[in-house]
Design an enzyme around this catalytic site. Structure first.
Site, PDB file in Angstrom:
ATOM      1  N   GLU A  96       0.826  -1.219   0.000  1.00 44.75           N
ATOM      2  CA  GLU A  96       0.000   0.000   0.000  1.00 44.75           C
ATOM      3  C   GLU A  96       0.859   1.267   0.000  1.00 44.75           C
ATOM      4  O   GLU A  96       0.343   2.364   0.085  1.00 44.75           O
ATOM      5  CB  GLU A  96      -0.970   0.000   1.199  1.00 44.75           C
ATOM      6  N   THR A 109     -12.076  -8.539   7.980  1.00 46.53           N
ATOM      7  CA  THR A 109     -11.176  -7.413   7.676  1.00 46.53           C
ATOM      8  C   THR A 109      -9.921  -7.491   8.557  1.00 46.53           C
ATOM      9  O   THR A 109     -10.024  -7.551   9.782  1.00 46.53           O
ATOM     10  CB  THR A 109     -11.886  -6.061   7.928  1.00 46.53           C
ATOM     11  N   ASP A 141      -3.740  -9.460   7.807  1.00 46.46           N
ATOM     12  CA  ASP A 141      -2.721  -8.666   8.523  1.00 46.46           C
ATOM     13  C   ASP A 141      -2.331  -9.343   9.832  1.00 46.46           C
ATOM     14  O   ASP A 141      -1.155  -9.374  10.191  1.00 46.46           O
ATOM     15  CB  ASP A 141      -3.261  -7.254   8.807  1.00 46.46           C
ATOM     16  N   ALA A 171      -9.161 -13.275  15.261  1.00 42.21           N
ATOM     17  CA  ALA A 171      -9.486 -11.936  14.732  1.00 42.21           C
ATOM     18  C   ALA A 171     -10.802 -11.923  13.949  1.00 42.21           C
ATOM     19  O   ALA A 171     -11.544 -10.939  14.014  1.00 42.21           O
ATOM     20  CB  ALA A 171      -8.339 -11.439  13.855  1.00 42.21           C
TER      21      ALA A 171
HETATM   22  P1  ATP Z   1      -8.406  -9.790   4.550  1.00 37.23           P
HETATM   23  O1  ATP Z   1      -8.131  -9.023   3.278  1.00 37.23           O
HETATM   24  O2  ATP Z   1      -9.838 -10.104   4.759  1.00 37.23           O
HETATM   25  O3  ATP Z   1      -7.711  -9.214   5.717  1.00 37.23           O
HETATM   26  P2  ATP Z   1      -6.846 -11.787   3.259  1.00 37.23           P
HETATM   27  O4  ATP Z   1      -7.627 -11.936   2.006  1.00 37.23           O
HETATM   28  O5  ATP Z   1      -5.539 -11.056   3.203  1.00 37.23           O
HETATM   29  O6  ATP Z   1      -7.733 -11.230   4.422  1.00 37.23           O
HETATM   30  P3  ATP Z   1      -7.389 -14.532   3.944  1.00 37.23           P
HETATM   31  O7  ATP Z   1      -6.730 -15.570   3.144  1.00 37.23           O
HETATM   32  O8  ATP Z   1      -8.828 -14.270   3.716  1.00 37.23           O
HETATM   33  O9  ATP Z   1      -6.493 -13.217   3.842  1.00 37.23           O
HETATM   34  O10 ATP Z   1      -7.235 -14.870   5.504  1.00 37.23           O
HETATM   35  C1  ATP Z   1      -5.969 -14.867   6.154  1.00 37.23           C
HETATM   36  C2  ATP Z   1      -5.966 -15.926   7.232  1.00 37.23           C
HETATM   37  O11 ATP Z   1      -6.972 -15.613   8.201  1.00 37.23           O
HETATM   38  C3  ATP Z   1      -6.310 -17.338   6.759  1.00 37.23           C
HETATM   39  O12 ATP Z   1      -5.165 -17.993   6.242  1.00 37.23           O
HETATM   40  C4  ATP Z   1      -6.821 -17.967   8.031  1.00 37.23           C
HETATM   41  O13 ATP Z   1      -5.750 -18.320   8.876  1.00 37.23           O
HETATM   42  C5  ATP Z   1      -7.570 -16.793   8.685  1.00 37.23           C
HETATM   43  N1  ATP Z   1      -8.994 -16.764   8.325  1.00 37.23           N
HETATM   44  C6  ATP Z   1      -9.596 -15.987   7.409  1.00 37.23           C
HETATM   45  N2  ATP Z   1     -10.920 -16.228   7.355  1.00 37.23           N
HETATM   46  C7  ATP Z   1     -11.170 -17.174   8.286  1.00 37.23           C
HETATM   47  C8  ATP Z   1     -12.337 -17.841   8.736  1.00 37.23           C
HETATM   48  N3  ATP Z   1     -13.539 -17.573   8.211  1.00 37.23           N
HETATM   49  N4  ATP Z   1     -12.204 -18.766   9.717  1.00 37.23           N
HETATM   50  C9  ATP Z   1     -11.004 -19.043  10.275  1.00 37.23           C
HETATM   51  N5  ATP Z   1      -9.862 -18.425   9.904  1.00 37.23           N
HETATM   52  C10 ATP Z   1      -9.935 -17.515   8.915  1.00 37.23           C
HETATM   53  O1  RIB Z   2      -6.125  -5.527   5.381  1.00 34.18           O
HETATM   54  C1  RIB Z   2      -7.148  -4.711   5.893  1.00 34.18           C
HETATM   55  C2  RIB Z   2      -6.778  -3.275   5.679  1.00 34.18           C
HETATM   56  O2  RIB Z   2      -6.722  -3.018   4.286  1.00 34.18           O
HETATM   57  C3  RIB Z   2      -7.806  -2.307   6.239  1.00 34.18           C
HETATM   58  O3  RIB Z   2      -7.538  -1.940   7.572  1.00 34.18           O
HETATM   59  C4  RIB Z   2      -7.718  -1.145   5.254  1.00 34.18           C
HETATM   60  O4  RIB Z   2      -7.201   0.030   5.814  1.00 34.18           O
HETATM   61  C5  RIB Z   2      -6.869  -1.644   4.084  1.00 34.18           C
HETATM   62  O5  RIB Z   2      -5.588  -1.111   4.139  1.00 34.18           O
END
Ligand code: ATP
Ligand code: RIB
Length: 308
Positions: free
Chosen positions: A148, A256, A260, A290
Site C-alpha cells: 500500500e 477485515t 494482517d 481476529a
Molecule cells: P483480509 O483481506 O480479509 O484481511 P486476506 O484476504 O488477506 O484477508 P485470507 O486468506 O482471507 O487473507 O485470511 C488470512 C488468514 O486468516 C487465513 O489464512 C486464516 O488463517 C484466517 N482466516 C480468514 N478467514 C477465516 C475464517 N472464516 N475462519 C477461520 N480463519 C480464517
Molecule cells: O487488510 C485490511 C486493511 O486493508 C484495512 O484496515 C484497510 O485500511 C486496508 O488497508
C-alpha cells in the site's frame, strides 16, 4: 525487590500504510451500479502496515513502524494509537500536502469484505525515508512489508534489508505485478488467493491449484511461499516441501484485517526461531480469533489469547 524479566523480544520493522477505515456492514455487497442499504457506520483505525505492526506488537515483538501520515486529525489519532501499543513511531513521517490514508470498507453477512483505499500520504513514503531508518533495518530480526506504499520504496527497502542479511517477509497486497529481482530479496511471500493468482497466473480454487500456484511463485526465486486461503487455512511451500495447514473453525463476524493478523503473527513466531510450519499454525490461530470480532485493529488478539 522486583525481579526483572529478560524475555527476548524479537525486533520487527514494518514498512507500510496507516489508514482510517470507514466501515459499513450490509446483508450483501452491492454489484456495480447498485445501491444497498447497510447497517451502522463504524470508523476504525486500519491500514495494512499499521494493522501488521499492531499484531506483531500485541503478539510479543518490539516493533518499529516506518510509514507516512498526513498533517490532519486522522494522522494524529493514528500516532496516539501506535504509541499506546508501544510501537516505535520515530519513523512515521508527515506529508504536509496529502491527507492521511482512508479505506472504504463494505462487509457482508458472511464477514467477507471489499475495500477501496485512498492512500493519500502513504503514496509519498520514499526511498529517502527508508534511508533515514537504515539503522533500524540493520537492528531488525525481520522486515515485514506490504504494497500500500510505493513499490519502488518497498523494493529499495528489500534490497537494503537483504544486504544486511535480514529476513524480508512480503505480503503482496493489494495484488500487483512484481519483478523477479525484487522477489529474490524475499524470504517468505504471503499472498492471499487473489494475489497468488496475480503472481502465478493460476486460479487458486483447491489444494492442487494451490500447489501449482505456490510452485510457480517459488520458481520466481523465492524459497518460501504461504498462500492464505481464508477459512480453509494456508498452503505452504517451504523449500521443496508442500503442506496444507487448515484454519481453525470459528464463527466469522468480520474478516477485515485477518490477513494482517496472519502476517504479523507469522513474523513474530518465525523471528522467535520457530519453523515455518509452526509459524503458519500460530498465524492461523491468531487470525481465526481476529475474524470472530469486528474491525481491523480492534480485532487483533494478544499473545495470551492464542491457543494452539
Ligand atoms: P483480509 O483481506 O480479509 O484481511 P486476506 O484476504 O488477506 O484477508 P485470507 O486468506 O482471507 O487473507 O485470511 C488470512 C488468514 O486468516 C487465513 O489464512 C486464516 O488463517 C484466517 N482466516 C480468514 N478467514 C477465516 C475464517 N472464516 N475462519 C477461520 N480463519 C480464517
Ligand atoms: O487488510 C485490511 C486493511 O486493508 C484495512 O484496515 C484497510 O485500511 C486496508 O488497508
Amino acid at each position: 525487590m522486583e525481579r526483572e524479566s529478560f524475555i527476548y523480544k524479537p525486533k520487527i520493522v514494518v514498512i507500510g500504510s496507516c489508514n482510517t477505515d470507514m466501515v459499513v456492514k450490509a446483508g450483501r455487497l452491492p454489484v456495480p451500479g447498485e445501491t444497498v442499504l447497510g447497517g451502522t457506520f463504524y470508523m476504525n483505525p486500519g491500514g495494512k502496515g499499521a494493522n501488521q505492526a499492531i499484531a506483531a506488537a500485541r503478539l510479543g515483538a518490539e516493533v518499529t513502524l516506518i510509514s507516512k501520515i498526513g498533517y490532519d486529525l486522522f494522522g494524529l489519532q493514528a500516532l496516539e494509537i501506535y504509541r499506546s501499543e508501544k510501537i516505535n513511531t520515530e519513523f512515521i513521517f508527515t506529508d504536509q500536502k496529502s491527507p492521511s490514508g482512508v479505506a472504504l470498507i463494505s462487509v457482508d453477512s458472511y464477514g467477507e469484505n471489499s475495500i477501496i483505499v485512498a492512500p493519500g500520504a502513504s503514496r509519498s513514503l520514499s526511498t529517502e525515508d527508508i534511508d533515514k531508518a537504515k539503522s533500524k533495518l540493520e537492528e531488525a530480526d525481520i522486515i515485514l512489508m506490504q504494497l500500500e506504499v510505493p513499490i519502488e520504496t518497498v523494493e529499495y527497502a528489500a534490497t537494503i534489508a537483504k544486504s544486511y542479511g535480514k529476513k524480508v517477509i512480503l505480503n503482496p497486497a493489494p495484488a500487483s505485478v512484481l519483478s523477479n529481482s525484487f522477489l529474490s530479496c524475499v524470504h517468505t511471500i504471503l499472498p492471499n488467493r487473489i494475489e497468488a493468482e496475480m503472481l502465478s497466473g493460476i486460479k487458486v480454487i483447491d489444494e492442487e491449484s494451490a500447489w501449482r500456484a505456490a510452485k510457480a511463485i517459488g520458481e520466481k526465486g523465492i524459497e518460501n511461499v504461504v498462500i492464505t486461503l481464508g477459512k480453509d487455512g494456508a498452503y505452504v511451500k517451504e523449500k521443496e516441501e508442500y503442506t496444507m495447514i487448515p484454519a481453525k473453525e470459528v464463527e466469522t463476524i468480520d474478516t477485515t484485517g485477518a490477513g494482517d493478523v496472519f502476517c504479523g503473527a507469522f513474523s513474530v513466531y518465525l523471528s522467535e526461531n520457530h519453523t515455518l510450519t509452526e509459524s503458519v499454525e500460530f498465524a492461523n490461530a491468531a487470525a481465526a480469533l481476529a475474524v470472530t470480532r469486528m474491525g481491523a485493529q480492534s480485532a487483533i488478539p494478544y499473545k495470551r489469547e492464542i491457543a494452539l
